[in-house]
Design a protein around this motif. Structure first.
Motif, short mmCIF file in Angstrom:
data_model
loop_
_atom_site.label_atom_id
_atom_site.label_comp_id
_atom_site.label_asym_id
_atom_site.label_seq_id
_atom_site.Cartn_x
_atom_site.Cartn_y
_atom_site.Cartn_z
N THR A 170 38.41 37.92 37.66
CA THR A 170 38.84 37.19 36.48
C THR A 170 37.87 36.25 35.94
O THR A 170 37.60 36.00 34.55
N ALA A 171 36.85 35.43 36.53
CA ALA A 171 36.00 34.82 36.15
C ALA A 171 34.86 35.34 35.32
O ALA A 171 34.66 34.92 34.18
N PHE A 172 34.60 36.76 35.55
CA PHE A 172 33.71 37.47 34.94
C PHE A 172 34.18 37.81 33.43
O PHE A 172 33.56 37.82 32.49
N LYS A 173 35.47 38.28 33.59
CA LYS A 173 36.07 38.84 32.11
C LYS A 173 36.43 37.55 31.35
O LYS A 173 36.48 37.80 30.14
N PHE A 174 36.50 36.44 31.98
CA PHE A 174 36.67 35.20 31.07
C PHE A 174 35.30 34.77 30.49
O PHE A 174 35.21 34.22 29.44
N LYS A 201 29.29 32.72 33.85
CA LYS A 201 28.03 33.41 34.36
C LYS A 201 28.02 33.39 35.98
O LYS A 201 28.51 32.42 36.60
N LYS A 202 27.25 34.45 36.37
CA LYS A 202 27.29 34.57 37.75
C LYS A 202 26.97 33.24 38.65
O LYS A 202 27.29 32.68 39.73
N ASN A 203 25.81 32.63 37.92
CA ASN A 203 25.08 31.53 38.68
C ASN A 203 26.06 30.30 38.55
O ASN A 203 26.30 29.72 39.74
N PHE A 204 26.67 30.25 37.59
CA PHE A 204 28.03 29.10 37.54
C PHE A 204 29.08 29.45 38.61
O PHE A 204 29.42 28.55 39.25
N LEU A 205 29.35 30.57 38.52
CA LEU A 205 30.43 31.22 39.51
C LEU A 205 29.94 30.94 40.94
O LEU A 205 30.65 30.09 41.88
N ILE A 206 28.81 31.01 41.49
CA ILE A 206 28.54 31.03 42.84
C ILE A 206 28.14 29.55 43.15
O ILE A 206 28.76 28.92 44.15
#
Length: 291
Positions: A191-195, A198-203
């Motif tokens: 969901t986060a990626f499709k929104f 970015k990966k670094n913010f997610l981690i």
């Protein structure tokens, strides 16, 4: 009873290396596998003397079973090899397979009548840790016994689980928890990626949240899927098998247990689409529609 002579049945992907650890620790090993090539390779690599364990059954102190399921365990003990009729009294059988807890209890009850001790001790960690002797062992059936401890410590870390069947129960329930957490993360990060996050913010966000601090996140998500590493060493087929056992057990004791049923259905669907021997981390392809 002193454990010196051990029959090890099941020289598959993991059992092969587990049995080799016993050889290294100077136990007298009587190996067996229905696959004669596995048995030949084991003798060739260990250089131990070739002996048929059934012809030496009176010497056996302990039998270790590392086979696919309760069916094979039952067949070996009562039908094909008839260990229940041939082993000496007070000998030990340790089922290290991924077996059904209720079947384990039935087998234990029958063996108790024959004065044969039966314990369950399934393992977790895969081939990687079978090779290094760093498996996690879920032991059920007795309090700490020094002779059994010496044998099991050849394979890894022992977790004492309680009465007979508890080892098989907790291994399956533990993998159900892991599967549930893994899929929760996959739903969230997809969901986060499709929104557009970015990966670094997610981690960074997950790392700073208390909900992010657990084994499946660090080992399977952060160091696995988010690094495009889809090799955990544990297949969808094995994970589905464990969750099936857990689901059957949960339904026996908990009403309206929808979580385990939903996770099981998801795993079955994924296994059919990805292939049963696909790594569990390739579940991400299901969530991200990349299959």
């Amino acid at each position: 009873m002193k454990i010196k002579n051990i029959a090890f049945i099941g020289l598959g992907n993991m059992g092969f290396y587990m049995a080799k650890h016993l050889v290294k620790k100077k136990y007298k090993i009587f190996p067996y596998d229905i696959n004669k090539n596995n048995l030949k390779i084991f003798y060739d690599t260990t250089k131990i003397k070739k002996e048929n364990f059934l012809n030496s059954i009176e010497k056996i102190d302990c039998v270790i079973l590392m086979v696919p399921s309760s069916k094979e365990v039952n067949d070996i003990i009562f039908k094909n090899n008839k260990l229940s009729q041939k082993l000496k009294k007070n000998s030990i059988i340790i089922d290290m397979s991924t077996s059904i807890p209720t079947e384990t209890l039935k087998i234990g009850k029958k063996l108790n009548q024959k004065k044969i001790k039966f314990y369950d001790c399934p393992v977790a960690g895969g081939v990687k840790f079978a090779k290094t002797g760093e498996l996690t062992l879920f032991f059920g059936g007795t309090k700490k016994n020094n002779e059994i401890v010496r044998v099991l410590e050849c394979f890894g870390k022992i977790i004492w689980c309680g009465k007979l069947g508890s080892g098989h129960s907790l291994k399956a329930l533990n993998n159900f928890i892991n599967a549930s957490i893994l899929n929760t993360y996959l739903e969230a990060i997809t969901t986060a990626f499709k929104f557009g996050i970015k990966k670094n913010f997610l981690i960074n966000a997950i790392d700073q949240a208390t909900t992010g601090k657990n084994h499946p996140y660090f080992k399977k998500i952060k160091d696995g899927i988010l690094m495009k590493n889809y090799n955990s060493g544990f297949t969808l087929n094995l994970l589905t098998k464990d969750v099936q056992i857990a689901n059957d057990l949960i339904k026996k004791y908990v009403k309206n247990a929808t979580i385990s049923s939903n996770i099981l259905n998801l795993l079955k669907k994924s296994k059919n689409k990805l292939g049963k021997n696909s790594d569990q981390l390739k579940l991400y392809k299901m969530w991200s529609n990349k299959i």
